[in-house]
Write a protein that holds these residues in place. Sequence first.
Motif, PDB file in Angstrom:
ATOM      1  N   GLN A  96      11.848   4.045 -10.394  1.00  8.65           N
ATOM      2  CA  GLN A  96      11.781   5.284 -11.213  1.00  8.65           C
ATOM      3  C   GLN A  96      10.764   6.338 -11.095  1.00  8.65           C
ATOM      4  N   ASP A  97       9.586   5.868 -10.743  1.00  2.06           N
ATOM      5  CA  ASP A  97       8.376   6.868 -10.629  1.00  2.06           C
ATOM      6  C   ASP A  97       7.597   6.369  -9.512  1.00  2.06           C
ATOM      7  N   ARG A  98       7.736   6.706  -8.594  1.00  2.85           N
ATOM      8  CA  ARG A  98       7.338   5.900  -7.228  1.00  2.85           C
ATOM      9  C   ARG A  98       5.625   6.464  -7.071  1.00  2.85           C
ATOM     10  N   ILE A  99       5.369   7.398  -7.532  1.00  2.00           N
ATOM     11  CA  ILE A  99       3.977   8.033  -7.417  1.00  2.00           C
ATOM     12  C   ILE A  99       3.207   7.528  -8.319  1.00  2.00           C
ATOM     13  N   THR A 100       3.444   7.341  -9.661  1.00  2.00           N
ATOM     14  CA  THR A 100       2.916   6.777 -10.763  1.00  2.00           C
ATOM     15  C   THR A 100       2.830   5.442 -10.620  1.00  2.00           C
ATOM     16  N   SER A 101       3.821   4.696 -10.259  1.00  2.00           N
ATOM     17  CA  SER A 101       3.576   3.402  -9.756  1.00  2.00           C
ATOM     18  C   SER A 101       2.586   2.918  -8.882  1.00  2.00           C
ATOM     19  N   ALA A 102       2.566   3.796  -7.964  1.00  2.00           N
ATOM     20  CA  ALA A 102       1.566   3.758  -6.616  1.00  2.00           C
ATOM     21  C   ALA A 102       0.054   3.989  -7.482  1.00  2.00           C
ATOM     22  N   LEU A 103      -0.044   4.928  -8.171  1.00  2.00           N
ATOM     23  CA  LEU A 103      -1.311   5.083  -8.699  1.00  2.00           C
ATOM     24  C   LEU A 103      -1.873   3.910  -9.339  1.00  2.00           C
ATOM     25  N   GLY A 161      -1.009   0.842  -8.876  1.00  2.00           N
ATOM     26  CA  GLY A 161      -0.902  -0.130  -7.968  1.00  2.00           C
ATOM     27  C   GLY A 161       0.033  -1.020  -7.989  1.00  2.00           C
ATOM     28  N   GLU A 162       1.358  -0.632  -8.610  1.00  2.00           N
ATOM     29  CA  GLU A 162       2.411  -1.384  -8.802  1.00  2.00           C
ATOM     30  C   GLU A 162       3.570  -0.949  -7.885  1.00  2.00           C
ATOM     31  N   ASN A 163       3.599   0.065  -6.959  1.00  2.00           N
ATOM     32  CA  ASN A 163       4.708   0.397  -5.897  1.00  2.00           C
ATOM     33  C   ASN A 163       4.422  -0.659  -4.851  1.00  2.00           C
ATOM     34  N   PRO A 164       5.415  -1.697  -4.415  1.00  2.00           N
ATOM     35  CA  PRO A 164       5.422  -2.568  -3.641  1.00  2.00           C
ATOM     36  C   PRO A 164       5.561  -2.019  -2.144  1.00  2.00           C
ATOM     37  N   THR A 165       6.235  -0.993  -2.012  1.00  2.00           N
ATOM     38  CA  THR A 165       6.264  -0.305  -0.532  1.00  2.00           C
ATOM     39  C   THR A 165       4.842   0.158  -0.076  1.00  2.00           C
ATOM     40  N   VAL A 166       3.899   0.771  -0.889  1.00  2.00           N
ATOM     41  CA  VAL A 166       2.740   1.207  -0.356  1.00  2.00           C
ATOM     42  C   VAL A 166       2.175   0.185   0.616  1.00  2.00           C
ATOM     43  N   LEU A 167       1.756   0.865   1.774  1.00  2.00           N
ATOM     44  CA  LEU A 167       1.092   0.459   2.699  1.00  2.00           C
ATOM     45  C   LEU A 167      -0.725   0.502   2.611  1.00  2.00           C
ATOM     46  N   ARG A 168      -0.889   1.708   2.302  1.00  2.00           N
ATOM     47  CA  ARG A 168      -2.352   2.185   2.237  1.00  2.00           C
ATOM     48  C   ARG A 168      -2.354   3.444   1.343  1.00  2.00           C
ATOM     49  N   ARG A 169      -3.629   3.676   0.729  1.00  2.00           N
ATOM     50  CA  ARG A 169      -3.994   4.983   0.197  1.00  2.00           C
ATOM     51  C   ARG A 169      -4.713   5.953   1.257  1.00  2.00           C
ATOM     52  N   LEU A 170      -4.112   7.335   1.352  1.00  2.00           N
ATOM     53  CA  LEU A 170      -4.734   8.115   2.162  1.00  2.00           C
ATOM     54  C   LEU A 170      -5.245   9.308   1.382  1.00  2.00           C
ATOM     55  N   THR A 171      -5.980  10.151   1.935  1.00  2.00           N
ATOM     56  CA  THR A 171      -6.633  11.208   1.480  1.00  2.00           C
ATOM     57  C   THR A 171      -5.897  11.890   0.195  1.00  2.00           C
ATOM     58  N   ALA A 202       0.756   6.230   1.738  1.00  2.00           N
ATOM     59  CA  ALA A 202       1.356   5.888   2.931  1.00  2.00           C
ATOM     60  C   ALA A 202       2.478   4.685   2.314  1.00  2.00           C
ATOM     61  N   ALA A 203       3.868   4.910   2.482  1.00  2.00           N
ATOM     62  CA  ALA A 203       4.550   3.785   2.007  1.00  2.00           C
ATOM     63  C   ALA A 203       5.582   3.361   3.226  1.00  2.00           C
ATOM     64  N   ILE A 204       6.107   2.200   3.177  1.00  2.00           N
ATOM     65  CA  ILE A 204       7.332   1.850   3.961  1.00  2.00           C
ATOM     66  C   ILE A 204       8.726   2.203   3.153  1.00  2.00           C
ATOM     67  N   GLY A 205       9.492   2.269   3.916  1.00  2.21           N
ATOM     68  CA  GLY A 205      10.719   2.827   3.369  1.00  2.21           C
ATOM     69  C   GLY A 205      11.758   1.596   2.914  1.00  2.21           C
ATOM     70  N   ASP A 206      12.508   2.009   1.857  1.00  2.00           N
ATOM     71  CA  ASP A 206      13.315   1.190   1.364  1.00  2.00           C
ATOM     72  C   ASP A 206      14.278   0.565   2.153  1.00  2.00           C
ATOM     73  N   VAL A 207      14.613   1.568   3.251  1.00  5.24           N
ATOM     74  CA  VAL A 207      15.566   1.041   4.269  1.00  5.24           C
ATOM     75  C   VAL A 207      14.888   1.005   5.439  1.00  5.24           C
ATOM     76  N   GLN A 208      15.282   0.099   6.172  1.00  3.38           N
ATOM     77  CA  GLN A 208      14.758  -0.080   7.591  1.00  3.38           C
ATOM     78  C   GLN A 208      16.040  -0.043   8.784  1.00  3.38           C
ATOM     79  N   VAL A 237       7.458   6.741   4.503  1.00  6.30           N
ATOM     80  CA  VAL A 237       7.234   7.848   3.446  1.00  6.30           C
ATOM     81  C   VAL A 237       5.966   8.052   3.071  1.00  6.30           C
ATOM     82  N   LEU A 238       5.312   9.362   3.120  1.00  2.34           N
ATOM     83  CA  LEU A 238       4.165   9.719   2.542  1.00  2.34           C
ATOM     84  C   LEU A 238       4.339  10.469   1.270  1.00  2.34           C
TER      85      LEU A 238
END
Length: 159
Positions: free
Chosen positions: A7-14, A16-26, A30-36, A43-44
């Motif tokens: 529902q809020d991919r960015i706030t959940s990333a901030l 630390g709750e977005n499981p698709t996040v690979l790494r924090r960049l500047t 960086a997140a892996i996509g929901d579909v592969q 996705v950035l």
Amino acid sequence: MTNDWRQDRITSALRGENPTVLRRLTAGFAAIGDVQFLPGYSVLLVDDPRVQRLSELEKPKRRDFLADLDVLGEAVEHACRRLDAAFRRVNLEILGNTDGFLHAHVWPRYDWEPADLVRVPVWLYPHENWSDTRHALAPRHDALRAEITAQLDRLSALD
């Protein structure tokens, strides 16, 4: 963990709750996509959920976001080339047609794609590719996730 992070991919990333996040960049995540259906799709996500357009960022932050996109694109390229000999290239896109927050897509492209789709935008793939559970991000993608993350770490260390 529930799917509330969607529902809020960015706030959940901030948080630390977005499981698709690979790494924090500047300037984002960086997140892996929901579909592969194209393995390595990533996705950035910008790191401010209020930002809807690239033009809303101050110039230095805008440059950082685009530099992050370059790093993510290169990481996906290296990872996919290493894991699949049929890897061809990556496509980078900032669209903003559906989601109301700034994000960029990194689409790996492969020689094994159907002939009628290999040279067209990914968005022309059949709708089923986006919703078929066979293409959903799953534990079977852990090696791919690890390889993209390792490439992100390697490329970030070069800066």
